[in-house]
Design a protein around this motif. Structure first.
Motif, PDB file in Angstrom:
ATOM      1  N   GLY A  77       2.407   1.750  -3.400  1.00  0.00           N
ATOM      2  CA  GLY A  77       1.374   2.196  -4.321  1.00  0.00           C
ATOM      3  C   GLY A  77       1.047   3.670  -4.124  1.00  0.00           C
ATOM      4  N   GLY A  78       0.996   4.094  -2.861  1.00  0.00           N
ATOM      5  CA  GLY A  78       0.729   5.497  -2.563  1.00  0.00           C
ATOM      6  C   GLY A  78       1.841   6.405  -3.053  1.00  0.00           C
ATOM      7  N   ARG A 131       0.838  -1.212   0.000  1.00  0.00           N
ATOM      8  CA  ARG A 131       0.000   0.000   0.000  1.00  0.00           C
ATOM      9  C   ARG A 131       0.865   1.251   0.000  1.00  0.00           C
ATOM     10  N   ARG A 143      10.787   5.879  -2.572  1.00  0.00           N
ATOM     11  CA  ARG A 143      10.251   4.777  -3.382  1.00  0.00           C
ATOM     12  C   ARG A 143      11.223   3.591  -3.380  1.00  0.00           C
ATOM     13  N   THR A 173       3.129  10.184  -9.691  1.00  0.00           N
ATOM     14  CA  THR A 173       2.599  10.319 -11.053  1.00  0.00           C
ATOM     15  C   THR A 173       1.707  11.540 -11.200  1.00  0.00           C
ATOM     16  N   SER A 174       1.143  11.996 -10.081  1.00  0.00           N
ATOM     17  CA  SER A 174       0.252  13.153 -10.161  1.00  0.00           C
ATOM     18  C   SER A 174       1.024  14.471 -10.128  1.00  0.00           C
ATOM     19  N   GLU A 218       1.595   6.511  -6.848  1.00  0.00           N
ATOM     20  CA  GLU A 218       0.436   7.334  -7.233  1.00  0.00           C
ATOM     21  C   GLU A 218       0.729   8.814  -7.028  1.00  0.00           C
TER      22      GLU A 218
END
Length: 125
Positions: A41-42, A38, A67, A48-49, A45
C-alpha cells in the motif's frame, strides 16, 4: 513432548502439539501478510503521488520492480496461510500427515520442519 509419528493415528498429545505448531505458524503468517499489505500500500501510494515514466525515469523501473517483488511475497504469504488453514482442516478430519499424491504417511521429520506439508518427500521431488 514427543514428535508426532506419521502413519499411526495421532494421539491427543500429538494432535495438541501439531495444533500448537500450526497456530504459531499461522499467527506469524498473518502478521507477515499484514506487514506486506502495508508495504505494498505504501509503495502504491508513493508511486501515485509522483509522476514516473517507467521507460525513461530510472526510479520508475525501481519502483515497478519493488512493487512486483512485494506483491509476489504477499501472494506467497497468502498461499502459505491457505496451506496452514488446510492443515488445520485435515487435522480436525483425521487426515493430517497423509501425502495428497500417493496417500502414504508424510515423515514426522518433514511435518516437524513443514507442518503444512501436503506431500511426502518422494512426491515433492
Amino acid at each position: 513432548m514427543n514428535e508426532p509419528t506419521s502413519g499411526a493415528p495421532l494421539s491427543d498429545s500429538e494432535r495438541a502439539l501439531l495444533r500448537d505448531r500450526l497456530t504459531e505458524e499461522r499467527a506469524s503468517t498473518v502478521a507477515q501478510v499484514a506487514a506486506l499489505t502495508r508495504d505494498l500500500g505504501g509503495i502504491i501510494e508513493a508511486s501515485t503521488s509522483v509522476a514516473t515514466d517507467d521507460e525513461h525515469d530510472p526510479e520508475g523501473a525501481t519502483i515497478a520492480f519493488e512493487r512486483a517483488q512485494v506483491a509476489a511475497l504477499l501472494t506467497r504469504a497468502r498461499e502459505r496461510l491457505a496451506d496452514l488453514d488446510r492443515a488445520f482442516e485435515q487435522l480436525d478430519a483425521g487426515t493430517y500427515g497423509r501425502c495428497e499424491r500417493c496417500g502414504q504417511p508424510i515423515a514426522a521429520e518433514r511435518l516437524a520442519a513443514r507442518p503444512a506439508a501436503r506431500t511426502c518427500i518422494r512426491c515433492a521431488s
